[in-house]
Design an enzyme around this catalytic site. Structure first.
Site, mmCIF file in Angstrom:
data_model
loop_
_atom_site.group_PDB
_atom_site.id
_atom_site.type_symbol
_atom_site.label_atom_id
_atom_site.label_comp_id
_atom_site.label_asym_id
_atom_site.label_seq_id
_atom_site.Cartn_x
_atom_site.Cartn_y
_atom_site.Cartn_z
ATOM 1 N N GLU A 258 22.029 26.062 14.359
ATOM 2 C CA GLU A 258 22.490 24.839 15.022
ATOM 3 C C GLU A 258 21.312 23.880 15.173
ATOM 4 O O GLU A 258 21.311 23.010 16.020
ATOM 5 C CB GLU A 258 23.191 25.130 16.347
ATOM 6 C CG GLU A 258 22.549 26.128 17.254
ATOM 7 C CD GLU A 258 23.428 26.483 18.447
ATOM 8 O OE1 GLU A 258 23.897 25.572 19.142
ATOM 9 O OE2 GLU A 258 23.620 27.690 18.690
ATOM 10 N N CYS B 81 26.201 29.226 18.577
ATOM 11 C CA CYS B 81 25.493 30.510 18.439
ATOM 12 C C CYS B 81 26.309 31.582 17.730
ATOM 13 O O CYS B 81 25.755 32.591 17.289
ATOM 14 C CB CYS B 81 25.070 31.035 19.807
ATOM 15 S SG CYS B 81 24.156 29.830 20.763
ATOM 16 N N HIS C 46 25.932 38.190 23.217
ATOM 17 C CA HIS C 46 25.148 36.955 23.073
ATOM 18 C C HIS C 46 24.384 36.759 24.388
ATOM 19 O O HIS C 46 24.971 36.832 25.471
ATOM 20 C CB HIS C 46 26.075 35.761 22.819
ATOM 21 C CG HIS C 46 25.354 34.447 22.922
ATOM 22 N ND1 HIS C 46 24.309 34.116 22.101
ATOM 23 C CD2 HIS C 46 25.503 33.403 23.782
ATOM 24 C CE1 HIS C 46 23.855 32.922 22.428
ATOM 25 N NE2 HIS C 46 24.558 32.469 23.446
HETATM 26 N N1 CAA Z 1 14.485 34.713 43.075
HETATM 27 C C1 CAA Z 1 15.515 35.325 42.432
HETATM 28 N N2 CAA Z 1 16.534 34.635 41.839
HETATM 29 C C2 CAA Z 1 16.491 33.287 41.890
HETATM 30 C C3 CAA Z 1 15.452 32.591 42.532
HETATM 31 C C4 CAA Z 1 14.410 33.361 43.143
HETATM 32 N N3 CAA Z 1 13.402 32.784 43.758
HETATM 33 N N4 CAA Z 1 15.698 31.268 42.428
HETATM 34 C C5 CAA Z 1 16.851 31.130 41.722
HETATM 35 N N5 CAA Z 1 17.327 32.355 41.412
HETATM 36 C C6 CAA Z 1 18.541 32.683 40.670
HETATM 37 C C7 CAA Z 1 19.731 31.835 41.043
HETATM 38 O O1 CAA Z 1 20.385 32.342 42.194
HETATM 39 C C8 CAA Z 1 20.575 31.933 39.783
HETATM 40 O O2 CAA Z 1 21.237 33.173 39.739
HETATM 41 P P1 CAA Z 1 22.826 33.247 40.034
HETATM 42 O O3 CAA Z 1 23.479 32.358 38.982
HETATM 43 O O4 CAA Z 1 23.147 34.683 39.856
HETATM 44 O O5 CAA Z 1 23.010 32.709 41.408
HETATM 45 C C9 CAA Z 1 19.523 31.977 38.662
HETATM 46 O O6 CAA Z 1 18.290 32.333 39.299
HETATM 47 C C10 CAA Z 1 19.307 30.647 37.968
HETATM 48 O O7 CAA Z 1 19.050 29.685 38.963
HETATM 49 P P2 CAA Z 1 19.806 28.283 38.928
HETATM 50 O O8 CAA Z 1 21.272 28.481 38.733
HETATM 51 O O9 CAA Z 1 19.346 27.466 40.079
HETATM 52 O O10 CAA Z 1 19.158 27.721 37.569
HETATM 53 P P3 CAA Z 1 19.321 26.318 36.925
HETATM 54 O O11 CAA Z 1 20.456 25.561 37.531
HETATM 55 O O12 CAA Z 1 17.980 25.670 36.892
HETATM 56 O O13 CAA Z 1 19.673 26.706 35.432
HETATM 57 C C11 CAA Z 1 21.436 27.106 33.824
HETATM 58 C C12 CAA Z 1 20.682 27.655 35.032
HETATM 59 C C13 CAA Z 1 22.394 26.021 34.272
HETATM 60 C C14 CAA Z 1 22.196 28.231 33.144
HETATM 61 C C15 CAA Z 1 20.413 26.511 32.831
HETATM 62 O O14 CAA Z 1 19.477 27.475 32.434
HETATM 63 C C16 CAA Z 1 21.047 25.905 31.602
HETATM 64 O O15 CAA Z 1 21.563 24.795 31.618
HETATM 65 N N6 CAA Z 1 20.961 26.630 30.451
HETATM 66 C C17 CAA Z 1 21.506 26.162 29.171
HETATM 67 C C18 CAA Z 1 22.969 26.462 29.040
HETATM 68 C C19 CAA Z 1 23.229 27.949 28.912
HETATM 69 O O16 CAA Z 1 22.389 28.726 28.497
HETATM 70 N N7 CAA Z 1 24.459 28.358 29.249
HETATM 71 C C20 CAA Z 1 24.854 29.754 29.097
HETATM 72 C C21 CAA Z 1 26.279 29.875 28.613
HETATM 73 S S1 CAA Z 1 26.503 28.865 27.153
HETATM 74 C C22 CAA Z 1 25.863 29.810 25.867
HETATM 75 O O17 CAA Z 1 25.667 30.985 25.998
HETATM 76 C C23 CAA Z 1 25.544 29.113 24.580
HETATM 77 C C24 CAA Z 1 24.076 28.961 24.441
HETATM 78 O O18 CAA Z 1 23.408 29.823 23.918
HETATM 79 C C25 CAA Z 1 23.440 27.758 24.967
#
Ligand code: CAA
Length: 444
Positions: A83, A120, A243
């Site tokens: 991709e 993916c 995945h």
């Molecule tokens: N200690 C332990 N855990 C902590 C922490 C700390 N100090 N601070 C945060 N966390 C945890 C949070 O609680 C959260 O876990 P939960 O979801 O279980 O509650 C985790 O760490 C991540 O924290 P946030 O949700 O605050 O993280 P974020 O908002 O910055 O980012 C995300 C998360 C939205 C997935 C981001 O990484 C993102 O946009 N990623 C790209 C999209 C993606 O990968 N999506 C996955 C499904 S789509 C797919 O699979 C296709 C692909 O390959 C892209």
């Protein structure tokens, strides 16, 4: 029916790495545990200035061909899943074949080449295409090379920035394979979604939180579809590679899958004493109350010894490589399989004729689930890989170097920086041709 599947696999990481709990967390002023515990990530791989999706794919393929003693004539098909393509017409597989033809006698003139796109999941779809090509007897005794390759970059500051990664996996698809045979039954969950997309742009538009929900919904539908063809039980599979956009995503998906597969089995009966039986929709007046009860049951399930034992055995070992390299998009599920097989070899686990349940996913969105049977040659095959050497040898980026490398691979920027590593015995990007094509050379 013929036994067709993955005969051999090769792994090629980008040669740079970004330390997430160290370098990244410090600059973002975040708790390092957000990355290591929350997302489950320790580092991301990045390509050096002379690396890209073609060099990583060609370098993985060359190692695969050399190791298996193959010549171009032995290959009837080269499919690339990506991709991160930089050309809307000419497929990456032609560039890869051009690279390989620089170093082998003979050519791939009579090999069918293509490029697959569905985020993916395209890597798995390409494997499926190659398996079908052989099963249909169209291969004239030749094998296929399937390569998944991506430079998974997000816009700087995007929520996905911590989940970046870059690398390629090359797979040799053949009859009577040494690694795994691929079973014909397939479960599909597929819906038109706008969770993650790149409409004529290099970096994705992502609805991060929603993308996680879409992943879970499509996986559930794929599992339901799979179960219409194959009976499942939590203990049927030695490993369950999913995945893995980041290991925390799989940690969320795993208990939902376990709950689903355990329903109506003796596992549910045995767990009932401790946490009750699984909620059934007919016992609830409204959907919200049912969902709430399901969530409560699932939370309790993850605390049970039985679930935790299963998770440590079947899921945790699939996450190791991903936690060290980040998201490789089309390669991600293939890294999860590789990680599990590598773990089994290192821990003396006998996998001959054991089964894997493989869950692939692509945004946009589609999930696919199928079974694989591990073949007796698996251990010798995995022993020949150099995954750890490649990962240990990566150059550790400072924040300033990371910013420059991100710009070097940004198609909108024209930044020229000195490479941070020295190429040796590998294909490198070597500038631009007269029609804007990318050029490559093999460096001795
Ligand atoms: N200690 C332990 N855990 C902590 C922490 C700390 N100090 N601070 C945060 N966390 C945890 C949070 O609680 C959260 O876990 P939960 O979801 O279980 O509650 C985790 O760490 C991540 O924290 P946030 O949700 O605050 O993280 P974020 O908002 O910055 O980012 C995300 C998360 C939205 C997935 C981001 O990484 C993102 O946009 N990623 C790209 C999209 C993606 O990968 N999506 C996955 C499904 S789509 C797919 O699979 C296709 C692909 O390959 C892209």
């Amino acid at each position: 029916m013929k036994d067709v599947g993955i005969d051999a696999v090769e792994f090629r990481s980008g040669k740079l790495k970004l330390d997430l709990p160290g370098t990244f967390a410090e600059v973002k002023d975040e708790d390092p545990a957000k990355y290591t515990k929350g997302l489950g990530l320790h580092a991301s791989s990045f390509p050096d200035a002379y690396e890209d999706i073609v060099t990583m794919a060609a370098n993985a393929s060359k190692r695969l061909m050399d190791r298996k003693g193959l010549e171009p004539d032995d290959i009837g098909r080269i499919d690339v899943a990506t991709e991160s393509a930089f050309d809307h017409s000419k497929p990456v597989s032609t560039y890869v074949a051009g690279c390989l033809e620089q170093v082998y006698d003979g050519d791939f003139r009579h090999a069918n080449k293509g490029e697959r796109k569905f985020a993916c999941i395209a890597g798995t779809q390409s494997v499926d295409d190659a398996v079908n090509w052989i099963a249909a007897d169209k291969n004239r005794g030749r094998a296929a090379i399937v390569i998944s390759t991506d430079t998974a970059l997000y816009e700087r500051g995007d929520s996905g920035e911590a989940t970046q990664g870059a690398g390629a996996v090359a797979m040799l698809i053949d009859e009577d394979p040494d690694l795994v045979t691929i079973e014909p039954e397939q479960g599909i969950g597929s819906v038109d979604e706008t969770d993650f997309l790149k409409p004529n742009q290099q970096f994705p538009s992502v609805d991060g939180k929603r993308s996680m929900q879409v992943y879970l919904m499509r996986m559930r539908e794929a599992l339901e579809d799979y179960e219409t063809q194959v009976e499942t039980h939590p203990d049927d599979f030695a490993f369950i590679p999913f995945h893995t956009p980041f290991p925390g995503m799989v940690r969320k998906a795993a208990p939902l899958g376990y709950r689903h597969v355990a329903r109506g089995t003796e596992v549910e009966d045995e767990l009932a004493e401790e946490i009750g039986r699984q909620p059934r929709p007919e016992a609830f007046d409204d959907d919200e109350a049912y969902r709430e009860a399901l969530k409560e049951y699932t939370d309790k399930l993850t605390e049970t010894e039985r679930y935790q034992e299963w998770y440590s055995r079947a899921i945790e070992p699939t996450l190791d490589i991903s936690s060290r390299v980040g998201n490789w998009y089309t390669s991600s599920v293939h890294l999860a399989r590789l990680s599990a097989l590598k773990h089994a070899r290192e821990n003396g686990i006998d996998l001959d004729h054991e089964r894997l349940l493989v869950g692939s996913y692509g945004s946009g969105a589609q999930a696919e689930i199928h079974g694989e049977t591990v073949q007796p040659g698996w251990e010798d095959e995995i022993a020949q890989l150099n995954v750890d050497d490649q990962l240990v040898e990566r150059y550790d980026l400072s924040w300033e170097e990371y910013e420059q490398i991100h710009d070097v691979h940004n198609h909108e920027e024209s930044v020229d920086v000195d490479p941070l590593t020295a190429p040796e015995k590998e294909f490198v990007f070597d500038g631009w041709g007269r029609m804007g094509e990318r050029k490559y050379t093999y460096v001795e």
